[in-house]
Design an enzyme around this catalytic site. Structure first.
Site, PDB file in Angstrom:
ATOM      1  CG  ASP A 141      -2.017   1.034   1.139  1.00 46.90           C
ATOM      2  OD1 ASP A 141      -2.570   1.404   2.211  1.00 46.90           O
ATOM      3  OD2 ASP A 141      -2.309   1.495   0.017  1.00 46.90           O
ATOM      4  CE  LYS A 144      -0.847   3.293  -4.064  1.00 51.67           C
ATOM      5  NZ  LYS A 144      -0.817   2.588  -2.752  1.00 51.67           N
ATOM      6  CG  ASP A 169      -5.351  -0.138  -1.181  1.00 48.54           C
ATOM      7  OD1 ASP A 169      -5.200   0.933  -0.576  1.00 48.54           O
ATOM      8  OD2 ASP A 169      -6.436  -0.499  -1.690  1.00 48.54           O
ATOM      9  CG  ASN A 170      -4.486   2.192  -3.516  1.00 47.14           C
ATOM     10  OD1 ASN A 170      -3.616   2.101  -2.634  1.00 47.14           O
ATOM     11  ND2 ASN A 170      -5.677   2.732  -3.305  1.00 47.14           N
ATOM     12  CD  GLU A 199      -8.462   4.783  -0.084  1.00 47.21           C
ATOM     13  OE1 GLU A 199      -8.731   3.699  -0.602  1.00 47.21           O
ATOM     14  OE2 GLU A 199      -7.337   5.285  -0.138  1.00 47.21           O
TER      15      GLU A 199
HETATM   16  O1  LIG Z   1      -0.257   6.969  -2.751  1.00 47.55           O
HETATM   17  C1  LIG Z   1      -0.910   6.226  -2.025  1.00 47.55           C
HETATM   18  N1  LIG Z   1      -0.302   5.507  -1.080  1.00 47.55           N
HETATM   19  C2  LIG Z   1       1.145   5.533  -0.938  1.00 47.55           C
HETATM   20  C3  LIG Z   1       1.678   6.709  -0.144  1.00 47.55           C
HETATM   21  C4  LIG Z   1       3.179   6.653  -0.217  1.00 47.55           C
HETATM   22  C5  LIG Z   1       3.839   6.461   1.102  1.00 47.55           C
HETATM   23  C6  LIG Z   1       4.992   5.565   1.082  1.00 47.55           C
HETATM   24  C7  LIG Z   1       5.271   4.613   1.993  1.00 47.55           C
HETATM   25  C8  LIG Z   1       6.498   3.952   1.780  1.00 47.55           C
HETATM   26  C9  LIG Z   1       7.100   2.980   2.563  1.00 47.55           C
HETATM   27  C10 LIG Z   1       8.322   2.491   2.222  1.00 47.55           C
HETATM   28  N2  LIG Z   1       8.963   2.908   1.125  1.00 47.55           N
HETATM   29  C11 LIG Z   1       8.414   3.835   0.336  1.00 47.55           C
HETATM   30  C12 LIG Z   1       7.163   4.372   0.663  1.00 47.55           C
HETATM   31  S1  LIG Z   1       6.215   5.595  -0.105  1.00 47.55           S
HETATM   32  C13 LIG Z   1      -2.396   6.143  -2.138  1.00 47.55           C
HETATM   33  C14 LIG Z   1      -3.069   7.130  -2.877  1.00 47.55           C
HETATM   34  C15 LIG Z   1      -4.459   7.106  -2.995  1.00 47.55           C
HETATM   35  C16 LIG Z   1      -5.181   8.146  -3.779  1.00 47.55           C
HETATM   36  C17 LIG Z   1      -6.282   7.806  -4.566  1.00 47.55           C
HETATM   37  C18 LIG Z   1      -6.959   8.783  -5.281  1.00 47.55           C
HETATM   38  C19 LIG Z   1      -6.528  10.096  -5.231  1.00 47.55           C
HETATM   39  F1  LIG Z   1      -7.191  11.040  -5.925  1.00 47.55           F
HETATM   40  C20 LIG Z   1      -5.417  10.443  -4.460  1.00 47.55           C
HETATM   41  C21 LIG Z   1      -4.755   9.479  -3.731  1.00 47.55           C
HETATM   42  C22 LIG Z   1      -5.197   6.084  -2.360  1.00 47.55           C
HETATM   43  C23 LIG Z   1      -4.529   5.104  -1.638  1.00 47.55           C
HETATM   44  O2  LIG Z   1      -5.227   4.107  -1.024  1.00 47.55           O
HETATM   45  C24 LIG Z   1      -3.147   5.120  -1.534  1.00 47.55           C
HETATM   46  O3  LIG Z   1      -2.542   4.114  -0.821  1.00 47.55           O
HETATM   47 MG   LIG Z   2      -3.936   2.552  -0.476  1.00 45.08          MG
END
Ligand SMILES: O=C(NCCCCc1cc2ccncc2s1)c1cc(-c2ccc(F)cc2)cc(O)c1O
Ligand SMILES: [Mg+2]
Length: 214
Positions: A141, A144, A169-170, A199
């Site tokens: 998660d 992506k 996810d996603n 979500e």
């Molecule tokens: O980017 C998302 N999730 C990742 C966040 C990046 C954090 C990281 C954790 C980590 C740990 C270790 N190494 C590198 C990394 S980088 C995410 C985005 C949306 C979304 C959907 C529609 C939208 F309009 C706008 C956002 C929905 C979701 O459920 C998500 O999970």
């Molecule tokens: Mg997610």
């Protein structure tokens, strides 16, 4: 300066949830994100699919890539058997600090190890640093475009065993097209798509469950 969205989410948990009650923490976050301000938790709809896959797998050792505020860490850890553990990796220190507090508020700090850093750096250290032989369950998660490289890294580090379940996810929104291509066309995985919605919205999204065949 003002508060951040994660800080406001923590406040909502402290105000509306009961300390030591994971279910009330999950409900408080879902209610806040549905009615006050959206946030990228896996959420209640996809959360039910996560719960059912977890109950089926009953993992001893689980890995989560992308903690955010700890919502899915709480969802996962609350369903783990007594001696089972969840390791969750978060890149952003501001998210990690909130997640630690939300996980602790749910009373699940003894089952969850939150590690700060980039998945690509930390995955190769799992065996030596945490004494992990292999994971029974992995929840993807995070970024992506890291789903494929990190899945390959887990394979190469010998952290997957026959029967390990990956749940991503996603895969529709924001989307992980390369990942779907990778696991669906790879003889070493048996994949299945679980349709749901992004979500707290009506936008289509879903989870991809892939069993590693060894
Ligand atoms: O980017 C998302 N999730 C990742 C966040 C990046 C954090 C990281 C954790 C980590 C740990 C270790 N190494 C590198 C990394 S980088 C995410 C985005 C949306 C979304 C959907 C529609 C939208 F309009 C706008 C956002 C929905 C979701 O459920 C998500 O999970
Ligand atoms: Mg997610």
């Amino acid at each position: 300066t003002g508060s951040s969205r994660p800080q406001r989410m923590l406040k909502a948990v402290q105000k509306n949830a009961t300390k030591g009650d994971p279910k009330s923490v999950i409900s408080a976050i879902d209610s806040y994100c549905r009615h006050k301000e959206w946030a990228m938790n896996v959420g209640d709809d996809k959360g039910l699919i996560l719960d059912s896959v977890l109950t089926e797998v009953n993992p001893s050792t689980a890995l989560e890539l992308g903690t955010y505020c700890g919502y899915s860490s709480v969802r996962i850890a609350r369903l783990l058997s007594p001696d089972s553990k969840l390791i969750t990796i978060e890149f952003n220190p501001a998210f990690a600090i909130i997640a630690r507090q939300i996980i602790a508020y749910a009373g699940l700090q003894d089952k969850v190890t939150l590690v700060e850093g980039a998945s690509g750096d930390l995955i190769p250290k799992m065996k030596e640093q945490f004494g992990i032989k292999s994971f029974d369950f992995v929840f993807l998660d995070h970024w992506k475009d890291r789903y494929v490289p990190d899945t390959k890294l887990l394979e190469d580090c010998g952290l997957l065993k026959k029967g390990t379940v990956l749940l991503a996810d996603n895969v529709i929104c924001p989307g992980a097209p390369e990942y779907l291509q990778y696991v669906r066309n790879n003889p070493r995985y048996e994949s299945r798509y679980y349709p749901s919605n992004l979500e707290y919205t009506k936008v289509e999204d879903g989870l991809e469950k892939s069993v590693f065949l060894g």
